[in-house]
Design an enzyme around this catalytic site. Structure first.
Site, mmCIF file in Angstrom:
data_model
loop_
_atom_site.group_PDB
_atom_site.id
_atom_site.type_symbol
_atom_site.label_atom_id
_atom_site.label_comp_id
_atom_site.label_asym_id
_atom_site.label_seq_id
_atom_site.Cartn_x
_atom_site.Cartn_y
_atom_site.Cartn_z
ATOM 1 N N HIS A 208 0.878 -1.177 0.000
ATOM 2 C CA HIS A 208 0.000 0.000 0.000
ATOM 3 C C HIS A 208 0.909 1.220 0.000
ATOM 4 C CE1 HIS A 208 -3.484 2.510 1.627
ATOM 5 N NE2 HIS A 208 -2.427 3.291 1.763
ATOM 6 N N ARG A 291 -8.685 14.529 3.289
ATOM 7 C CA ARG A 291 -8.464 15.034 4.649
ATOM 8 C C ARG A 291 -7.013 14.795 5.032
ATOM 9 N NH1 ARG A 291 -7.724 10.102 6.995
ATOM 10 N NH2 ARG A 291 -9.021 8.452 6.141
HETATM 11 P P1 ADP Z 1 -10.824 1.667 3.216
HETATM 12 O O1 ADP Z 1 -11.389 2.918 2.656
HETATM 13 O O2 ADP Z 1 -11.824 0.860 3.964
HETATM 14 O O3 ADP Z 1 -9.559 1.902 3.971
HETATM 15 P P2 ADP Z 1 -9.307 0.816 0.865
HETATM 16 O O4 ADP Z 1 -9.892 0.718 -0.495
HETATM 17 O O5 ADP Z 1 -8.434 1.990 1.143
HETATM 18 O O6 ADP Z 1 -10.488 0.748 1.954
HETATM 19 O O7 ADP Z 1 -8.494 -0.488 1.184
HETATM 20 C C1 ADP Z 1 -7.927 -0.731 2.444
HETATM 21 C C2 ADP Z 1 -6.891 -1.833 2.351
HETATM 22 O O8 ADP Z 1 -7.486 -3.040 1.847
HETATM 23 C C3 ADP Z 1 -5.756 -1.541 1.383
HETATM 24 O O9 ADP Z 1 -4.740 -0.762 1.979
HETATM 25 C C4 ADP Z 1 -5.281 -2.948 1.066
HETATM 26 O O10 ADP Z 1 -4.492 -3.455 2.098
HETATM 27 C C5 ADP Z 1 -6.576 -3.731 1.022
HETATM 28 N N1 ADP Z 1 -7.101 -3.772 -0.367
HETATM 29 C C6 ADP Z 1 -7.951 -2.889 -0.943
HETATM 30 N N2 ADP Z 1 -8.183 -3.216 -2.246
HETATM 31 C C7 ADP Z 1 -7.475 -4.336 -2.497
HETATM 32 C C8 ADP Z 1 -7.279 -5.192 -3.659
HETATM 33 N N3 ADP Z 1 -7.895 -4.934 -4.811
HETATM 34 N N4 ADP Z 1 -6.450 -6.259 -3.530
HETATM 35 C C9 ADP Z 1 -5.842 -6.535 -2.347
HETATM 36 N N5 ADP Z 1 -5.977 -5.778 -1.245
HETATM 37 C C10 ADP Z 1 -6.771 -4.690 -1.299
#
Ligand code: ADP
Length: 452
Positions: A208, A291
């Site tokens: 990430h 934010r």
């Molecule tokens: P939130 O808004 O709930 O934080 P995100 O879309 O930012 O959701 O995703 C949070 C975490 O979930 C990411 O940092 C990653 O670790 C995991 N994640 C999200 N999308 C994927 C994906 N397509 N494949 C694998 N892991 C994912």
């Protein structure tokens, strides 16, 4: 410039905003629930107003009470911090309708990015790469199965209104899609009052990586490089670094150029973070947070910038005082999120802090609202301290983190300090060799049995 800023938040982030205001000669108003009457943010602020009983929906999410507090105290701007109302477009819009400046993006941009489907569509149109997935919302099981066949399992079903790592379900096979779809929809409805879901390819070993940006109201958009937030448990970040051990300067510059061009195009303003998954040398956008983020200090340490100060200046209509060329990336910073949770079970551990001793010294920053004698209430997020260290390089930052974690004492309640002490000793973490799945496995392994 503003004379008085109301801080619509609590805990360490309320202190963080208060400190920036103090250094700018701006007076502050704290708001608090009855459970927080003795909280540090109330003690430090110039004025404080009680806005309701302990549950957040009656206090920190109580828009009429917060607006009344602003009116009574004559605040001319509101900083929402993170969480609570920070990504509530309606709140931002009501604040502005009352002639008070909202220290953040425009309500339209908050709304646009708050709907993750809309956010992805916008970024795709602006040339930002995405994770392969559905083109928009997925409404039926048949449609979900068709998408899964097209992109290939495993797939992730995600809530359009999702946040905080909630409302996500993995389907490993096509057969799993129907159940995952039903569960994701139900959870999304319960958690966010919106059952819209979309789908993405579930990446098996991404990092990430997110990019911090600032945009003023004069068309200037700059980025402050990346943060690596791969160390997560249940999709929630525990440790963050700037920069990423996996990225070089050329890749950072390329990503930065794409992102700043996109935000310039839509006329974005104030602070924002674009989140990406990074695997096999490819970036894929997942969402944008409109934010300040919990992990913003690692960027501040590396870039030598006060992001909250800049947010306030931007909200006051002042142009950024520097261009992209003047932003330097100096050394390495790491943040540990220390929570009032059992380090093995992660159950919350509210209660009275009997001893509190924060580490110090060169390159060490602690953002926390704790003090000895303070009682951590059970009603809110369990984050109690952010330990942030900076070093000339990652090896130095790690040494410093190790010794700062040793110095840190929080007694009376269990915290995740022991877990962080274990992470910093780990060889793979030391080598920067991890993905978003690393920490879950590390936690599952548990502590090494103590030798007799
Ligand atoms: P939130 O808004 O709930 O934080 P995100 O879309 O930012 O959701 O995703 C949070 C975490 O979930 C990411 O940092 C990653 O670790 C995991 N994640 C999200 N999308 C994927 C994906 N397509 N494949 C694998 N892991 C994912």
């Amino acid at each position: 410039m503003f004379e008085k800023v109301l801080i619509a938040n609590r805990g360490e982030i309320a202190l963080r905003v208060h400190r920036a205001c103090q250094e700018m000669g701006i007076r502050t108003v704290a708001v608090h629930s009855t459970a927080d009457a003795n909280a540090m943010h109330v003690r430090l602020a110039d004025e404080s107003v009680c806005i309701g009983p302990p549950p957040a929906r009656d206090s920190y999410l109580n828009i009429p009470a917060i607006l009344s507090a602003a009116a009574i105290t004559g605040a001319d701007a509101i900083h929402p911090g993170y969480g609570f109302l920070s990504e509530n477009a309606e709140f931002a819009s009501i604040v502005e309708q009352h002639g008070i400046a909202f220290i953040g993006p425009s309500p339209d941009h908050i709304r646009m990015m708050g709907d993750k489907i809309e956010a992805k569509r916008t970024m795709a149109r602006l040339g930002v790469p995405l994770v392969p997935g559905s083109d928009g919302p997925v409404d039926t099981i048949e449609e979900a199965e068709a998408v899964a066949r097209r992109i290939g399992p495993p797939v992730l079903i995600k809530a359009a209104a999702g946040g905080g790592g909630r409302g996500m379900k993995v389907a490993r096979t096509i057969e799993d899609v129907a159940d995952a779809f039903r569960i994701a929809r139900t959870e999304a409805k319960a958690a966010f009052g919106n059952d819209a879901v979309y789908m993405e390819k579930y990446l098996d070993r991404p990092r990430h990586i997110e990019l911090q940006v600032l945009a003023d109201t004069h068309g200037n958009v700059v980025h402050f490089g990346e943060r690596d937030c791969s160390l997560q448990r249940r999709h929630q970040k525990l440790v963050e670094e700037a920069g990423s051990p996996a990225l070089d300067a050329a890749e950072r510059d390329r990503l930065g150029a794409t992102v700043t061009a996109a935000l310039r195009e839509i006329g974005y303003r104030n602070a924002g973070t674009l989140e990406f998954l990074y695997q096999d040398g490819q970036f894929a956008f997942i969402e944008m947070n409109t934010r300040l983020q919990v992990e913003h200090p690692v960027t501040e340490m590396v870039c030598g910038v006060d992001l909250v100060r800049e947010q306030i200046r931007i909200a006051a209509g002042i142009p950024l005082g520097f261009g992209q060329d003047e932003i330097r990336f100096n050394g390495h910073a790491i943040e540990c999120r220390i929570t009032a949770e059992d380090p093995d079970t992660f159950l919350p551990t509210p209660g009275k802090v009997t001893t509190y001793h924060a580490p110090g010294g060169l390159g060490v920053r602690v953002d926390s609202a704790l003090y000895a004698g303070y009682t951590v209430p059970p009603y809110y997020d369990s984050l109690v301290a952010k330990l942030v260290v900076h070093g000339a390089d990652r090896a130095m930052a790690l040494m410093r983190l190790r010794r700062a974690l040793e110095e840190f004492v929080i007694d009376g309640i269990a915290t995740t300090l022991p877990l962080h002490r274990r992470i910093v000793e780990d060889a793979e973490f030391g080598a920067g060799d991890y993905t978003i799945h690393w920490l879950e496995r590390f936690v599952a392994r548990g502590p090494e049995p103590e030798s007799a």
